[in-house]
Motif scaffolding. Structure first.
Motif, PDB file in Angstrom:
ATOM      1  N   ALA A 163       0.831  -1.209   0.000  1.00  0.00           N
ATOM      2  CA  ALA A 163       0.000   0.000   0.000  1.00  0.00           C
ATOM      3  C   ALA A 163       0.866   1.260   0.000  1.00  0.00           C
ATOM      4  O   ALA A 163       0.582   2.227  -0.722  1.00  0.00           O
ATOM      5  CB  ALA A 163      -0.932  -0.010   1.213  1.00  0.00           C
ATOM      6  N   ALA A 164       1.963   1.247   0.781  1.00  0.00           N
ATOM      7  CA  ALA A 164       2.840   2.412   0.854  1.00  0.00           C
ATOM      8  C   ALA A 164       3.534   2.658  -0.486  1.00  0.00           C
ATOM      9  O   ALA A 164       3.672   3.811  -0.922  1.00  0.00           O
ATOM     10  CB  ALA A 164       3.885   2.213   1.953  1.00  0.00           C
ATOM     11  N   ALA A 165       3.953   1.584  -1.153  1.00  0.00           N
ATOM     12  CA  ALA A 165       4.645   1.735  -2.443  1.00  0.00           C
ATOM     13  C   ALA A 165       3.712   2.291  -3.513  1.00  0.00           C
ATOM     14  O   ALA A 165       4.092   3.194  -4.277  1.00  0.00           O
ATOM     15  CB  ALA A 165       5.219   0.393  -2.882  1.00  0.00           C
ATOM     16  N   ALA A 219       1.927   6.962  -6.725  1.00  0.00           N
ATOM     17  CA  ALA A 219       0.821   7.788  -7.214  1.00  0.00           C
ATOM     18  C   ALA A 219       0.970   9.248  -6.802  1.00  0.00           C
ATOM     19  O   ALA A 219       0.624  10.154  -7.575  1.00  0.00           O
ATOM     20  CB  ALA A 219      -0.506   7.221  -6.701  1.00  0.00           C
ATOM     21  N   GLU A 220       1.488   9.500  -5.588  1.00  0.00           N
ATOM     22  CA  GLU A 220       1.572  10.879  -5.091  1.00  0.00           C
ATOM     23  C   GLU A 220       2.873  11.569  -5.495  1.00  0.00           C
ATOM     24  O   GLU A 220       2.857  12.727  -5.900  1.00  0.00           O
ATOM     25  CB  GLU A 220       1.430  10.879  -3.568  1.00  0.00           C
ATOM     26  CG  GLU A 220       0.052  10.449  -3.096  1.00  0.00           C
ATOM     27  CD  GLU A 220      -0.106  10.540  -1.589  1.00  0.00           C
ATOM     28  OE1 GLU A 220       0.908  10.773  -0.901  1.00  0.00           O
ATOM     29  OE2 GLU A 220      -1.244  10.377  -1.095  1.00  0.00           O
ATOM     30  N   ARG A 221       4.005  10.857  -5.383  1.00  0.00           N
ATOM     31  CA  ARG A 221       5.279  11.496  -5.722  1.00  0.00           C
ATOM     32  C   ARG A 221       5.393  11.776  -7.212  1.00  0.00           C
ATOM     33  O   ARG A 221       5.988  12.777  -7.617  1.00  0.00           O
ATOM     34  CB  ARG A 221       6.446  10.615  -5.280  1.00  0.00           C
ATOM     35  CG  ARG A 221       7.813  11.189  -5.664  1.00  0.00           C
ATOM     36  CD  ARG A 221       8.938  10.280  -5.267  1.00  0.00           C
ATOM     37  NE  ARG A 221       9.079  10.184  -3.811  1.00  0.00           N
ATOM     38  CZ  ARG A 221      10.068   9.497  -3.228  1.00  0.00           C
ATOM     39  NH1 ARG A 221      10.958   8.852  -3.969  1.00  0.00           N
ATOM     40  NH2 ARG A 221      10.149   9.462  -1.910  1.00  0.00           N
ATOM     41  N   HIS A 222       4.797  10.896  -8.027  1.00  0.00           N
ATOM     42  CA  HIS A 222       4.910  11.043  -9.473  1.00  0.00           C
ATOM     43  C   HIS A 222       3.555  11.369 -10.106  1.00  0.00           C
ATOM     44  O   HIS A 222       3.265  10.944 -11.228  1.00  0.00           O
ATOM     45  CB  HIS A 222       5.486   9.768 -10.090  1.00  0.00           C
ATOM     46  CG  HIS A 222       6.765   9.316  -9.444  1.00  0.00           C
ATOM     47  ND1 HIS A 222       7.936  10.023  -9.540  1.00  0.00           N
ATOM     48  CD2 HIS A 222       7.031   8.234  -8.651  1.00  0.00           C
ATOM     49  CE1 HIS A 222       8.889   9.398  -8.856  1.00  0.00           C
ATOM     50  NE2 HIS A 222       8.363   8.316  -8.309  1.00  0.00           N
ATOM     51  N   ALA A 223       2.729  12.092  -9.372  1.00  0.00           N
ATOM     52  CA  ALA A 223       1.399  12.460  -9.867  1.00  0.00           C
ATOM     53  C   ALA A 223       1.499  13.196 -11.202  1.00  0.00           C
ATOM     54  O   ALA A 223       2.377  14.046 -11.392  1.00  0.00           O
ATOM     55  CB  ALA A 223       0.691  13.334  -8.847  1.00  0.00           C
ATOM     56  N   THR A 262       2.239  11.862 -14.048  1.00  0.00           N
ATOM     57  CA  THR A 262       3.167  11.225 -14.984  1.00  0.00           C
ATOM     58  C   THR A 262       2.665   9.833 -15.346  1.00  0.00           C
ATOM     59  O   THR A 262       1.711   9.319 -14.751  1.00  0.00           O
ATOM     60  CB  THR A 262       4.575  11.105 -14.374  1.00  0.00           C
ATOM     61  OG1 THR A 262       4.550  10.117 -13.318  1.00  0.00           O
ATOM     62  CG2 THR A 262       5.031  12.440 -13.797  1.00  0.00           C
ATOM     63  N   ARG A 263       3.370   9.202 -16.293  1.00  0.00           N
ATOM     64  CA  ARG A 263       3.002   7.846 -16.708  1.00  0.00           C
ATOM     65  C   ARG A 263       3.236   6.845 -15.573  1.00  0.00           C
ATOM     66  O   ARG A 263       2.602   5.793 -15.531  1.00  0.00           O
ATOM     67  CB  ARG A 263       3.810   7.444 -17.936  1.00  0.00           C
ATOM     68  CG  ARG A 263       3.456   8.239 -19.200  1.00  0.00           C
ATOM     69  CD  ARG A 263       4.283   7.756 -20.387  1.00  0.00           C
ATOM     70  NE  ARG A 263       4.046   6.351 -20.648  1.00  0.00           N
ATOM     71  CZ  ARG A 263       3.034   5.874 -21.362  1.00  0.00           C
ATOM     72  NH1 ARG A 263       2.132   6.712 -21.875  1.00  0.00           N
ATOM     73  NH2 ARG A 263       2.900   4.584 -21.572  1.00  0.00           N
ATOM     74  N   VAL A 264       4.145   7.188 -14.667  1.00  0.00           N
ATOM     75  CA  VAL A 264       4.409   6.296 -13.534  1.00  0.00           C
ATOM     76  C   VAL A 264       3.165   6.162 -12.661  1.00  0.00           C
ATOM     77  O   VAL A 264       2.782   5.049 -12.253  1.00  0.00           O
ATOM     78  CB  VAL A 264       5.597   6.816 -12.703  1.00  0.00           C
ATOM     79  CG1 VAL A 264       5.758   5.984 -11.423  1.00  0.00           C
ATOM     80  CG2 VAL A 264       6.877   6.777 -13.521  1.00  0.00           C
ATOM     81  N   ALA A 265       2.515   7.278 -12.368  1.00  0.00           N
ATOM     82  CA  ALA A 265       1.301   7.242 -11.546  1.00  0.00           C
ATOM     83  C   ALA A 265       0.180   6.481 -12.247  1.00  0.00           C
ATOM     84  O   ALA A 265      -0.555   5.704 -11.620  1.00  0.00           O
ATOM     85  CB  ALA A 265       0.853   8.669 -11.226  1.00  0.00           C
TER      86      ALA A 265
END
Length: 290
Positions: A100-102, A107-111, A113-116
């Motif tokens: 859940a933390a990962a 989702a939040e750090r890379h909001a 972007t394609r990563v999120a």
């Protein structure tokens, strides 16, 4: 200097907006509605002179207090439910918070972007796969033979199989010659050696020399083989399947070209019963050489 002040103020406003958004996101909707209605009631009572200023304020505070109490109870219930869900195997308790933390960090750090986007996509895939596992099913790629071969190695009493030889070129016979087919046949031979009864039905369009050779090879090894011409049963019974000890089953999902696109292993009772019925219907029409 002035530019630094503007930037600090902008960051401050952005931080306040972000903090408010987090507050709204983590507050129960019922509490938000209750607080809003309480404030509206207090203002209305005061403006209409239906109550004194103090009475209006007390009414609003009472409504807000009740709303926050409801929110607190809802949070407590969710925490209890979460603890109940995590009251399971040690590996689940250890891994779930990390997972859940990962996902949250991605989702939040890379909001934006394609990563999120990918984090959400993979989480949804994981959720769907977990639901299938909860139902007793494992779905794998078409070339993944882990369940087919593994369950055959674990089989203790009886194996039932249904193979459809597609009416084009080599069809399913090419599968038997491939790596997966060879490993599966080796597991069949080992099962026969330890006393497992194997019954296999080949559904075919043309009894070619190649198919005849395969049938005779399996009969010599000890498999009870049945032959069923196309058209003898309804086409919805043309399923490639295996059933082990009446308790687990495997089913191949085919493409239009007769290739296995994915396969499903299942211990779900409804799946086992459905495939067993299909096998029995085909066995009733098949020709066995006993």
């Amino acid at each position: 200097m002035a530019g630094d002040v503007v930037r600090r103020r902008s960051r401050s406003r952005a931080g306040s907006a972000d903090g408010f958004a987090r507050l709204v996101a983590h507050t129960d909707p019922v509490a938000l509605i209750g607080i809003t209605l309480s404030i509206f009631l207090s203002v209305t009572l005061d403006l209409t002179n239906a109550a004194t200023g103090v009475e209006s304020l007390l009414a609003g505070l009472m409504g807000i207090t009740i709303s926050l109490l409801v929110d607190s109870l809802a949070r407590a219930e969710r925490r209890f439910h979460l603890r109940t869900l995590l009251d399971g195997p040690p590996w689940l308790v250890r891994a779930t918070p990390q997972l859940a933390a990962a996902i949250r960090e991605a989702a939040e750090r890379h909001a934006g972007t394609r990563v999120a986007v990918e984090a959400q996509h993979r989480y949804e895939e994981f959720r769907l796969e977990a639901e299938q596992l909860a139902a007793g099913r494992v779905i794998r790629r078409g070339d993944d033979d882990e369940d087919l071969v593994g369950a055959t190695r674990d089989c203790a009493r009886e194996l039932l199989g249904l193979t459809n030889v597609m009416p084009r070129a080599s069809g399913e016979l090419s599968w038997w010659r491939g790596d997966v087919g060879r490993r599966y046949w080796e597991a069949n031979v080992a099962a026969l050696a330890r006393g497992v009864r194997i019954t296999r039905i080949f559904v075919f369009a043309t009894l070619t020399d190649e198919l005849t050779e395969l049938v005779e090879k399996q009969r010599r090894a000890g498999v009870r083989v049945g032959l069923l011409p196309f058209g003898a049963v309804s086409t919805h019974l043309h399923v490639n399947l295996t059933i082990w000890d009446g308790s687990s089953c495997w089913e191949a999902r085919m493409t239009a070209h007769g290739e296995i696109s994915e396969n499903q292993f299942s211990v779900n009772r409804a799946d086992v019963d459905r495939l067993t019925r299909i096998f029995r219907l085909c066995a009733d029409r098949a020709t066995f050489q006993d």
